[in-house]
Scaffold this active site. Structure first.
Site, mmCIF file in Angstrom:
data_model
loop_
_atom_site.group_PDB
_atom_site.id
_atom_site.type_symbol
_atom_site.label_atom_id
_atom_site.label_comp_id
_atom_site.label_asym_id
_atom_site.label_seq_id
_atom_site.Cartn_x
_atom_site.Cartn_y
_atom_site.Cartn_z
ATOM 1 N N GLY A 192 87.747 -8.853 -21.334
ATOM 2 C CA GLY A 192 88.394 -10.048 -22.003
ATOM 3 C C GLY A 192 87.723 -11.394 -21.367
ATOM 4 O O GLY A 192 86.885 -11.234 -20.745
ATOM 5 N N PRO A 198 51.047 -15.995 -11.109
ATOM 6 C CA PRO A 198 51.653 -16.782 -12.203
ATOM 7 C C PRO A 198 50.970 -16.154 -13.707
ATOM 8 O O PRO A 198 51.775 -16.361 -14.838
ATOM 9 C CB PRO A 198 51.099 -18.292 -11.875
ATOM 10 C CG PRO A 198 50.942 -18.078 -10.206
ATOM 11 C CD PRO A 198 50.581 -16.787 -9.901
ATOM 12 N N GLU A 209 58.996 -4.567 -12.420
ATOM 13 C CA GLU A 209 58.250 -3.179 -12.333
ATOM 14 C C GLU A 209 57.847 -2.557 -13.568
ATOM 15 O O GLU A 209 58.088 -1.286 -13.818
ATOM 16 C CB GLU A 209 59.161 -2.144 -11.267
ATOM 17 C CG GLU A 209 59.603 -2.948 -10.165
ATOM 18 C CD GLU A 209 59.597 -1.733 -8.881
ATOM 19 O OE1 GLU A 209 59.432 -0.446 -9.210
ATOM 20 O OE2 GLU A 209 60.173 -2.085 -7.927
ATOM 21 N N THR A 213 52.255 -9.435 -8.639
ATOM 22 C CA THR A 213 52.338 -10.435 -9.731
ATOM 23 C C THR A 213 51.756 -11.717 -9.301
ATOM 24 O O THR A 213 51.934 -12.426 -8.228
ATOM 25 C CB THR A 213 53.710 -10.630 -9.923
ATOM 26 O OG1 THR A 213 54.378 -9.286 -10.644
ATOM 27 C CG2 THR A 213 53.991 -11.473 -11.343
ATOM 28 N N PHE A 256 56.155 -6.813 -1.619
ATOM 29 C CA PHE A 256 54.940 -6.086 -2.439
ATOM 30 C C PHE A 256 54.507 -7.125 -3.386
ATOM 31 O O PHE A 256 55.357 -7.616 -4.541
ATOM 32 C CB PHE A 256 55.742 -5.150 -3.394
ATOM 33 C CG PHE A 256 54.838 -4.365 -4.219
ATOM 34 C CD1 PHE A 256 53.860 -3.188 -3.716
ATOM 35 C CD2 PHE A 256 54.468 -4.564 -5.491
ATOM 36 C CE1 PHE A 256 53.437 -2.315 -4.302
ATOM 37 C CE2 PHE A 256 53.953 -3.920 -6.204
ATOM 38 C CZ PHE A 256 53.090 -2.630 -5.833
HETATM 39 C C1 LIG Z 1 63.741 -11.415 -9.621
HETATM 40 C C2 LIG Z 1 62.254 -10.734 -9.818
HETATM 41 C C3 LIG Z 1 61.810 -10.074 -8.628
HETATM 42 C C4 LIG Z 1 60.560 -9.594 -8.932
HETATM 43 N N1 LIG Z 1 59.758 -9.103 -7.836
HETATM 44 C C5 LIG Z 1 58.772 -8.802 -7.886
HETATM 45 C C6 LIG Z 1 57.782 -8.293 -6.619
HETATM 46 O O1 LIG Z 1 58.612 -7.886 -5.580
HETATM 47 N N2 LIG Z 1 56.682 -7.981 -6.484
HETATM 48 C C7 LIG Z 1 55.759 -8.571 -7.927
HETATM 49 O O2 LIG Z 1 54.568 -8.240 -7.598
HETATM 50 N N3 LIG Z 1 56.565 -8.787 -8.755
HETATM 51 C C8 LIG Z 1 57.762 -8.832 -8.849
HETATM 52 N N4 LIG Z 1 58.382 -9.458 -10.109
HETATM 53 C C9 LIG Z 1 57.571 -9.698 -11.171
HETATM 54 C C10 LIG Z 1 57.824 -8.855 -12.437
HETATM 55 O O3 LIG Z 1 57.225 -7.532 -12.250
HETATM 56 C C11 LIG Z 1 57.168 -9.557 -13.502
HETATM 57 O O4 LIG Z 1 58.008 -10.695 -14.113
HETATM 58 C C12 LIG Z 1 57.029 -8.390 -14.812
HETATM 59 O O5 LIG Z 1 56.099 -7.629 -14.640
HETATM 60 C C13 LIG Z 1 56.761 -9.286 -16.058
HETATM 61 O O6 LIG Z 1 55.465 -10.173 -15.894
HETATM 62 P P1 LIG Z 1 55.769 -11.600 -16.471
HETATM 63 O O7 LIG Z 1 57.157 -11.936 -15.925
HETATM 64 O O8 LIG Z 1 54.560 -12.323 -16.368
HETATM 65 O O9 LIG Z 1 55.925 -11.433 -18.165
HETATM 66 P P2 LIG Z 1 54.773 -11.173 -19.307
HETATM 67 O O10 LIG Z 1 53.924 -10.250 -18.860
HETATM 68 O O11 LIG Z 1 54.101 -12.484 -19.467
HETATM 69 O O12 LIG Z 1 55.663 -10.618 -20.407
HETATM 70 C C14 LIG Z 1 56.407 -11.657 -21.196
HETATM 71 C C15 LIG Z 1 56.695 -10.488 -22.330
HETATM 72 O O13 LIG Z 1 55.663 -10.219 -23.269
HETATM 73 C C16 LIG Z 1 55.609 -8.549 -23.495
HETATM 74 N N5 LIG Z 1 54.563 -8.177 -23.379
HETATM 75 C C17 LIG Z 1 53.494 -8.494 -22.343
HETATM 76 N N6 LIG Z 1 52.274 -7.517 -22.802
HETATM 77 C C18 LIG Z 1 52.755 -6.921 -23.624
HETATM 78 C C19 LIG Z 1 52.005 -5.538 -24.451
HETATM 79 N N7 LIG Z 1 50.983 -5.414 -24.241
HETATM 80 N N8 LIG Z 1 52.767 -5.121 -25.371
HETATM 81 C C20 LIG Z 1 54.114 -5.563 -25.674
HETATM 82 N N9 LIG Z 1 54.531 -6.470 -25.127
HETATM 83 C C21 LIG Z 1 54.027 -7.039 -24.064
HETATM 84 C C22 LIG Z 1 56.526 -8.201 -22.066
HETATM 85 O O14 LIG Z 1 57.098 -7.096 -22.392
HETATM 86 C C23 LIG Z 1 57.550 -9.591 -22.296
HETATM 87 O O15 LIG Z 1 58.766 -9.324 -23.010
HETATM 88 C C24 LIG Z 1 59.618 -10.125 -10.194
HETATM 89 C C25 LIG Z 1 60.203 -10.824 -11.120
HETATM 90 C C26 LIG Z 1 61.532 -11.107 -11.234
HETATM 91 C C27 LIG Z 1 62.049 -11.866 -12.215
#
Ligand SMILES: Cc1cc2nc3c(=O)[nH]c(=O)nc-3n(C[C@H](O)[C@H](O)[C@H](O)COP(=O)(O)OP(=O)(O)OC[C@H]3O[C@@H](n4cnc5c(N)ncnc54)[C@H](O)[C@@H]3O)c2cc1C
Length: 382
Positions: free
Chosen positions: A338, A128, A362, A126, A123
């Site tokens: 521990g 960069p 998610e 996401t 799926f």
């Molecule tokens: C192991 C792993 C597997 C994954 N698998 C998939 C997959 O199969 N398919 C896919 O599409 N994606 C996948 N992801 C991506 C995942 O869904 C994203 O990492 C996630 O949605 C967060 O996005 P980001 O990492 O860019 O963090 P960011 O969006 O940059 O967020 C960084 C921080 O800012 C906070 N933040 C952002 N916006 C707001 C707001 N409006 N208000 C308050 N706080 C906010 C967030 O809560 C977080 O604490 C995966 C990620 C990992 C680590």
């Protein structure tokens, strides 16, 4: 301790528990260390019907209700979250989307293979520069005659290097969520390059990948759902996906409880089993209450879905609570163990590493809070 299960649901739960104790749990630590689950586990999941749960039998699925699906995912989460994630994505996000939104040809092409475990799905939402703000994605699909040509990049894609089909979201129109369309792209399509991301804290047995799309050409028949309808499809899919992440977290919490209770009964300090120290019982009681509460929140979502009721806010509540509870449970279980909890001879350290991502993917915990807050107040605070 549980609500009433039908005979069929209880049988599915037992089948899953036996499968996990035989095929998953004994290998989880080794798969974690070598950063790859045994690929054969996918076929075995298919054989036992766990990759086709809730998918209609006419498409090769094993049918069943969403509570049965959650019971299976809980057991898989107890055994190995890497395996649970493979099922959550290939079945929960991809096969269910094809069953719900696919054309007859798309269903016939992909569902039997996905349900048998002859193929896996990923799926790809996401990017960069667009995570929580998924509607800002920039991967672009441009019409060229009867085809689409797709260019861009995706990151953190579970099953990315092992999947045969990618459910991928690309921009076909203007900015914002209305300009996004979903596509089903065979992963051997020329121009689709996949590279594995290494060094994860947890879920180390699971393939997580970056996808690069360099003028990937697909026919219009690869479009899933309406042009411009991709973001709604993604949101609807992720709402159910949150239930499956939460169910896996219940399994982690239950695994922590089982391990910690077992250890507390055996380990002796100050002349008696540590289970006899009140502060150790406090840790165990806290894990037990968190586990039971998380399970009930998950089952509520499954029940709402099975009765055709709205469930998205309840799914956010279940995911928020269960993911945070699994992290707390694993942390407390390490405390009960521990120093022994800090080495990988016991499962609790891995439970903590695996649980940690559930508060991130998610929809992060903050995003779930915003979704719940919006449902309560009618005010969008994103
Ligand atoms: C192991 C792993 C597997 C994954 N698998 C998939 C997959 O199969 N398919 C896919 O599409 N994606 C996948 N992801 C991506 C995942 O869904 C994203 O990492 C996630 O949605 C967060 O996005 P980001 O990492 O860019 O963090 P960011 O969006 O940059 O967020 C960084 C921080 O800012 C906070 N933040 C952002 N916006 C707001 C707001 N409006 N208000 C308050 N706080 C906010 C967030 O809560 C977080 O604490 C995966 C990620 C990992 C680590």
């Amino acid at each position: 301790m549980d609500l009433h299960l039908s005979a069929e649901q209880a049988a599915v739960r037992q089948l899953a528990a036996d499968f996990v104790d035989r095929e998953v749990a004994p290998h989880a630590a080794a798969w974690d260390r070598r950063e790859a689950v045994d690929p054969g586990v996918v076929g075995r999941l298919g054989e036992v019907g766990f990759l086709g749960l809730t998918i209609p039998e006419e498409y090769g699925g094993s049918g069943g209700d969403h509570l049965s699906y959650c019971l299976v995912l809980e057991e898989l989460g107890r055994g190995d979250s890497a395996v649970r994630g493979i099922v959550s994505v290939s079945l929960g996000l991809v096969a269910k989307s094809i069953a719900g939104y696919g054309s007859p040809q798309q269903r016939e092409r992909w569902l039997p293979r996905l349900c048998r475990g002859d193929a896996l799905g990923c799926f790809a939402l996401t990017e960069p520069d667009s995570g929580s703000d998924a509607a800002a994605l920039t991967t672009r699909a441009v019409r060229d005659g009867g085809d689409w040509v797709i260019t861009g990049g995706k990151t953190f894609i579970t099953n990315g290097t092992t999947a045969d089909v990618a459910l991928l979201f690309a921009r076909t129109g203007g900015t914002g969520h209305r300009g996004i369309t979903a596509f089903l792209i065979p992963t051997d399509t020329p121009g689709l390059i996949r590279s594995e991301i290494h060094g994860k804290l947890g879920l180390r047995g699971q393939a997580t990948a970056e996808l690069t799309l360099d003028s990937v050409r697909v026919p219009d028949a690869a479009r899933l759902g309406d042009e411009g309808g991709g973001f709604r499809l993604a949101l609807a899919t992720l709402a159910k996906g949150r239930m499956s992440v939460a169910a896996g977290c219940v399994g982690i919490a239950q695994g922590c409880l089982d391990a910690a209770v077992g250890y507390a009964g055996q380990r002796t300090q100050f002349g008696k089993p540590i289970a006899g120290h009140q502060l150790v019982q406090q840790l165990l009681a806290t894990i037990a209450v968190d586990t039971a509460a998380a399970r009930l929140l998950v089952w509520r979502v499954a029940d709402l879905i099975d009765r055709g009721q709205p469930f998205a806010t309840e799914a956010s509540m279940a995911k928020l609570f269960a993911s945070e509870a699994a992290v707390r449970a694993a942390n407390d279980a390490i405390q009960v163990f521990g120093g022994y909890g800090y080495i990988d001879e016991y499962p609790v350290g891995k439970y903590l590493r695996d649980a940690r991502v559930a508060t991130l993917y998610e929809g992060t915990s903050q995003i779930q809070q915003l979704l719940i807050g919006r449902a309560l107040t009618g005010v969008n605070a994103f």
